[in-house]
Write an enzyme that holds these catalytic residues in place. Structure first.
Site, PDB file in Angstrom:
ATOM      1  N   TRP A 203     -84.635  15.066 -13.437  1.00 17.16           N
ATOM      2  CA  TRP A 203     -84.855  14.726 -12.042  1.00 17.16           C
ATOM      3  C   TRP A 203     -85.226  13.241 -11.888  1.00 17.16           C
ATOM      4  O   TRP A 203     -86.041  12.727 -12.645  1.00 17.16           O
ATOM      5  CB  TRP A 203     -85.982  15.613 -11.459  1.00 17.16           C
ATOM      6  CG  TRP A 203     -86.333  15.232 -10.063  1.00 17.16           C
ATOM      7  CD1 TRP A 203     -85.614  15.516  -8.932  1.00 17.16           C
ATOM      8  CD2 TRP A 203     -87.447  14.458  -9.646  1.00 17.16           C
ATOM      9  NE1 TRP A 203     -86.223  14.959  -7.831  1.00 17.16           N
ATOM     10  CE2 TRP A 203     -87.358  14.309  -8.239  1.00 17.16           C
ATOM     11  CE3 TRP A 203     -88.510  13.862 -10.314  1.00 17.16           C
ATOM     12  CZ2 TRP A 203     -88.296  13.593  -7.504  1.00 17.16           C
ATOM     13  CZ3 TRP A 203     -89.445  13.152  -9.572  1.00 17.16           C
ATOM     14  CH2 TRP A 203     -89.333  13.028  -8.178  1.00 17.16           C
ATOM     15  N   ASP A 371     -83.545  15.753   7.662  1.00 17.29           N
ATOM     16  CA  ASP A 371     -83.739  16.386   6.354  1.00 17.29           C
ATOM     17  C   ASP A 371     -84.685  17.566   6.509  1.00 17.29           C
ATOM     18  O   ASP A 371     -84.780  18.192   7.575  1.00 17.29           O
ATOM     19  CB  ASP A 371     -84.245  15.329   5.357  1.00 17.29           C
ATOM     20  CG  ASP A 371     -83.814  15.616   3.931  1.00 17.29           C
ATOM     21  OD1 ASP A 371     -84.493  16.420   3.270  1.00 17.29           O
ATOM     22  OD2 ASP A 371     -82.792  15.056   3.480  1.00 17.29           O
ATOM     23  N   ASP A 372     -85.400  17.880   5.482  1.00 18.99           N
ATOM     24  CA  ASP A 372     -86.323  19.016   5.425  1.00 18.99           C
ATOM     25  C   ASP A 372     -87.341  18.951   6.575  1.00 18.99           C
ATOM     26  O   ASP A 372     -87.672  17.873   7.058  1.00 18.99           O
ATOM     27  CB  ASP A 372     -87.062  18.910   4.078  1.00 18.99           C
ATOM     28  CG  ASP A 372     -87.614  20.240   3.634  1.00 18.99           C
ATOM     29  OD1 ASP A 372     -87.643  21.170   4.439  1.00 18.99           O
ATOM     30  OD2 ASP A 372     -88.021  20.327   2.462  1.00 18.99           O
ATOM     31  N   TRP A 482     -76.835  20.515   1.578  1.00 16.21           N
ATOM     32  CA  TRP A 482     -77.139  21.832   0.999  1.00 16.21           C
ATOM     33  C   TRP A 482     -77.922  21.607  -0.293  1.00 16.21           C
ATOM     34  O   TRP A 482     -77.357  21.208  -1.301  1.00 16.21           O
ATOM     35  CB  TRP A 482     -75.814  22.553   0.721  1.00 16.21           C
ATOM     36  CG  TRP A 482     -75.911  23.979   0.287  1.00 16.21           C
ATOM     37  CD1 TRP A 482     -76.614  24.477  -0.759  1.00 16.21           C
ATOM     38  CD2 TRP A 482     -75.249  25.103   0.880  1.00 16.21           C
ATOM     39  NE1 TRP A 482     -76.429  25.829  -0.857  1.00 16.21           N
ATOM     40  CE2 TRP A 482     -75.594  26.242   0.140  1.00 16.21           C
ATOM     41  CE3 TRP A 482     -74.377  25.255   1.975  1.00 16.21           C
ATOM     42  CZ2 TRP A 482     -75.104  27.515   0.441  1.00 16.21           C
ATOM     43  CZ3 TRP A 482     -73.895  26.518   2.264  1.00 16.21           C
ATOM     44  CH2 TRP A 482     -74.269  27.628   1.513  1.00 16.21           C
ATOM     45  N   ASP A 483     -79.212  21.882  -0.225  1.00 10.83           N
ATOM     46  CA  ASP A 483     -80.093  21.556  -1.347  1.00 10.83           C
ATOM     47  C   ASP A 483     -80.367  22.791  -2.208  1.00 10.83           C
ATOM     48  O   ASP A 483     -80.110  23.935  -1.798  1.00 10.83           O
ATOM     49  CB  ASP A 483     -81.407  20.975  -0.804  1.00 10.83           C
ATOM     50  CG  ASP A 483     -82.004  19.910  -1.707  1.00 10.83           C
ATOM     51  OD1 ASP A 483     -81.728  19.935  -2.922  1.00 10.83           O
ATOM     52  OD2 ASP A 483     -82.776  19.068  -1.206  1.00 10.83           O
ATOM     53  N   ASN A 485     -83.491  23.470  -5.168  1.00  8.72           N
ATOM     54  CA  ASN A 485     -84.558  22.686  -5.783  1.00  8.72           C
ATOM     55  C   ASN A 485     -85.335  23.314  -6.924  1.00  8.72           C
ATOM     56  O   ASN A 485     -86.502  22.972  -7.132  1.00  8.72           O
ATOM     57  CB  ASN A 485     -85.534  22.235  -4.690  1.00  8.72           C
ATOM     58  CG  ASN A 485     -85.027  20.993  -3.978  1.00  8.72           C
ATOM     59  OD1 ASN A 485     -84.654  20.024  -4.624  1.00  8.72           O
ATOM     60  ND2 ASN A 485     -84.997  21.018  -2.667  1.00  8.72           N
ATOM     61  N   CYS A 531     -76.536  18.947  -3.091  1.00  6.09           N
ATOM     62  CA  CYS A 531     -77.719  18.253  -3.577  1.00  6.09           C
ATOM     63  C   CYS A 531     -78.506  19.278  -4.371  1.00  6.09           C
ATOM     64  O   CYS A 531     -78.526  20.457  -4.031  1.00  6.09           O
ATOM     65  CB  CYS A 531     -78.530  17.778  -2.367  1.00  6.09           C
ATOM     66  SG  CYS A 531     -80.149  17.085  -2.756  1.00  6.09           S
ATOM     67  N   ASP A 553     -82.440  11.742  -6.519  1.00  4.95           N
ATOM     68  CA  ASP A 553     -83.497  11.406  -5.556  1.00  4.95           C
ATOM     69  C   ASP A 553     -84.019   9.998  -5.813  1.00  4.95           C
ATOM     70  O   ASP A 553     -84.765   9.449  -4.993  1.00  4.95           O
ATOM     71  CB  ASP A 553     -84.669  12.395  -5.686  1.00  4.95           C
ATOM     72  CG  ASP A 553     -84.421  13.671  -4.897  1.00  4.95           C
ATOM     73  OD1 ASP A 553     -83.378  13.769  -4.221  1.00  4.95           O
ATOM     74  OD2 ASP A 553     -85.270  14.582  -4.958  1.00  4.95           O
TER      75      ASP A 553
END
Ligand code: GLA
Length: 745
Positions: A203, A371-372, A482-483, A485, A531, A553
């Site tokens: 990451w 975003d989020d 489309w994430d 995580n 993503c 990121d």
């Protein structure tokens, strides 16, 4: 998606089964010939020839893969190799196109299975073939076990890249359990001077390029995480000889189109033969086929060039643009994007987003993305995932007023989603605690305070599809980021029988592809970005259903030079998003000028992610001029031919890339200096890929060139004499455009 495309996609799907092998209909395959006298198959495509044949034992044996041969050159009869010793039985080391584990073989098999009656022996022998517009299908089988394996070959006439996949069918009356299933194996001739190049990272530090000599023994590139992952990317390149570089050397390269756990096993045997086997990761894998059932593998793509790793990358880029991307062969250029994540994080609200939108539009931005933080009880990463309804405290009137505002400002509108996840603190989890991956009565590990929904379940698949379909139907949205995580943990599926649970590795990804495919069909104008906490889900499978990807990121413009360089080995800048964000950067507190940040981001799809409400009028003016300049070069940068001129890998001080428009009319040079070296001049840059006899006029977007540089010179001049740039100080950068002079061809 228009009607023709939809129905062609449906036809391809019917042909390939349901594993999401190819998201878009292929343009015609290169001709594939069968020579009945010698029982050989031959593919001539791009600059390559690929040949294999049926040997006297009925084994499908690789014969040749390399530069194009003359049409009347014999590709050789497939011959059963001789036994060297009692330990090397006949056929044990034969370079097979697709080997079952059975008989005396000692190489890594493509397929290993066991049967309800206890048998684990599987001998795959040639049965028949079919050549039509869709390519070549060769059927292998084990008659006694009643198993068929259908191998598929499609070759791209332009790049010579071949796509291979397999379908396993159980025609027996007993259950067949697949323990290991590859898509294909690629065989290279015996040699002692191979090197492997691969991609690794983590990451915020993805896309490191690594090389290592190949010696007898095995290397596994893989992900056991449930998704593609960034520890390795499913791409490889093998170079031969000691003299390879960007433009020289034999390179075999390939990439796997699968977004779940995957494995590429590279094995050099005791005879120095190399075999590259790729497909589903066999770790914790098991897939039961009932009588009459079948399983389709992903596609393993591979190519070859004599012209070095730079050309290998350009072939991949051209192939992805023409044959993988959903809108290929002419995908839309990436619009200049604004994303509010780094500016506001979870604290989104209507008035501030409106102000950001107004400012973004004034800078020339074409797409505005929240975003989020816009949904459910999402005020931090601890709650809300799974509840895809607009947060009415933040947006009292829903998203419509903001979307209308954004559209009024002539920008498209996009939204962040992470549809495969759920926070325990969410209405969805309170209602359906059984919807996540888990083992009965065992702990459920959290990652970023969230769990993975079991998309393999049909009810979960339907929930995710319906939630997104509703969102896109009720709101005029043009783009989804489309994430995804976290990694999988405890990948159980307690609602099905224990022996069926490991199907989750395949069915999850099939259902993910299915959701994306149906959303694209129902909402043709909507583009999707893949993503995964950055670049954790980039592969040729997901790229067939998405329009762009988020490589990392990490938005520090200096770190990004290496990240973007590494990315470019396997994937095209046409999908690579890059944002200009604040300084100092949150990753490493490094300060850099707005010029350096823009130029670094202009190497891909340009975005802005800074808090632009804090920018000064001078910064606004700088941004406006870069955005405008970018629009004039983006076709070249995104979809042209990329030449890596100076490598930023291994923390090198310099970095330079050049992109040449497909029609040769323009070249764009970016050059960066991370750290000045005493009073050293920047290395002279020799351009590549220009038409030597055309004349090109240079203009700078930023930076200076040496005094006396001619305004106009031939392609030969810019390539052989080169150009000197005035880069001296730390984090200095330049961009120079070379436009072909009108009338020159
Ligand atoms: C991930 C993404 C980021 C951002 C955050 C939001 O980390 O990679 O770009 O969208 O999630 O939570």
């Amino acid at each position: 998606m228009n009607q023709t495309k939809t129905s062609m996609a449906a036809a391809i799907l019917a042909l390939l089964g349901t594993s999401g092998l190819a998201a878009k209909p292929a343009t015609p395959t290169a001709p594939i010939h069968y020579d009945a006298d010698h029982k050989t198959f031959r593919i001539d495509a791009g600059k390559i020839t690929y040949a294999f044949g049926v040997n006297d034992d009925g084994i499908l044996q690789t014969l040749y893969w390399g530069s194009r041969l003359a049409p009347d050159d014999a590709v050789g009869n497939a011959t059963p190799p001789k036994s060297r010793s009692a330990f090397d039985a006949i056929g044990a080391n034969t370079p097979q196109e697709y080997a079952g584990w059975g008989g005396p073989i000692t190489v890594m098999p493509d397929l290993k299975a066991h049967f309800a009656d206890g048998n684990r022996d599987l001998i795959l022998r040639y049965q028949n073939y079919k050549i039509d517009d869709g390519g070549l299908q060769v059927t292998l089988g084990d008659k006694a076990a009643k198993v068929s394996v259908i191998l598929r070959y499609v070759a791209d006439p332009a790049t010579g890249i071949i796509g291979r996949s397999a379908r396993i069918e159980n025609h027996a009356t007993q259950v067949m359990t697949l323990d290991r299933v590859a898509a294909a194996s690629w065989n290279l001739p015996a040699a002692t001077d191979y090197s492997l190049r691969y991609l690794t990272g983590t990451w915020a530090a993805e896309w490191h390029v690594r090389t290592r000599p190949l010696t007898p023994g095995a290397t596994d590139l893989e992900s056991r995480r449930g998704s593609t992952g960034d520890e390795n990317n499913p791409w490889f390149a093998i170079e031969r000889g000691g003299h390879w570089n960007e433009s020289q050397g034999h390179v075999w390269f390939g990439a796997l189109g699968w977004s779940g756990s995957w494995n590429i096993h590279i094995d050099q045997d005791v005879l120095n033969q190399v075999r590259i086997t790729g497909g589903f990761n066999p770790f914790d894998f098991s897939y039961r086929l009932q009588p009459g059932e079948g399983l389709d593998t992903p596609v393993f793509y591979a190519g070859y060039t004599d012209d070095g790793i730079g050309e290998a990358s350009r072939l991949m880029h051209r192939f992805e643009i023409a044959r993988i991307l959903p809108e290929g062969p002419k995908p839309k250029l990436r619009p200049v994007l604004y994303n509010s994540w780094e500016a506001t994080e979870f604290k989104v609200n209507e008035p501030e987003q409106e102000r950001l939108a107004e400012k973004a539009a004034s800078l020339g931005v074409e797409r505005f993305v929240i975003d989020d933080g816009w949904f459910g009880a999402r005020n931090s990463d601890k709650a809300g995932l799974g509840d895809w309804v607009v947060n009415r405290e933040k947006f009292p009137n829903g998203l419509k007023p903001l979307i209308d505002k954004v559209h009024g400002l002539k920008m498209s509108f996009g939204l962040w989603v992470e549809p495969e996840m759920v926070n325990p603190d969410s209405d969805l989890y309170r209602q359906h605690p059984d919807w996540v991956l888990n083992f009965q009565d065992r702990q459920r590990s959290l990652g970023r305070n969230q769990m993975v929904l079991n998309l393999a379940r049909q009810d979960v698949r339907d929930y995710v599809f319906n939630a997104l379909d509703k969102l896109l139907t009720e709101n005029d949205i043009q783009f989804l980021k489309w994430d995804y995580n976290r990694n999988w943990s405890e990948p159980g599926w307690p609602q099905v029988a224990p022996e069926e649970q490991q199907k989750v590795y395949v069915t999850y990804v099939q259902n993910l592809y299915d959701i994306m495919r149906r959303l694209r069909e129902r909402h043709p104008g909507v583009e999707i970005e893949s993503c995964s906490g950055g670049g954790g889900r980039v592969d040729l499978g997901i790229m067939g259903l998405t329009d762009e990807v988020w490589p990392s990121d990490n938005t520090d413009p200096s770190d990004r030079l290496s990240i973007q360089d590494g990315f470019s080995y396997a994937y095209t800048p046409a999908v690579m998003m890059a944002w200009v964000t604040g300084s100092p950067n949150w990753v490493n507190k490094r300060n850099s000028s707005l010029d350096f940040r823009f130029l670094s981001s202009m190497q891909g799809g340009l975005g802005i992610g800074a808090n632009i409400l804090e920018w000064t009028p001078a910064e606004d003016a700088t941004a406006r001029s870069y955005v405008e300049a970018y629009k004039g070069i983006r076709a070249t940068v995104q979809q042209g031919l990329l030449y890596r001129l100076l490598s930023p890998q291994e923390r090198a001080p310099y970095s330079a890339t050049e992109s040449v428009a497909a029609d040769g009319s323009q070249a764009v040079l970016f050059a960066f200096l991370r750290q000045g070296q005493e009073a050293q001049a920047y290395p002279t840059i020799h351009l590549q890929g220009l038409d030597a006899s055309s004349r090109y006029r240079y203009r700078t977007i930023h930076g200076t060139v040496a005094p006396g540089t001619p305004a106009v010179a031939s392609g030969a001049y810019w390539m052989s004499h080169g150009i000197d740039l005035g880069l001296r100080s730390d984090f200095d950068a330049a961009a120079v455009v070379f436009d072909r002079v009108n009338g020159d061809r």
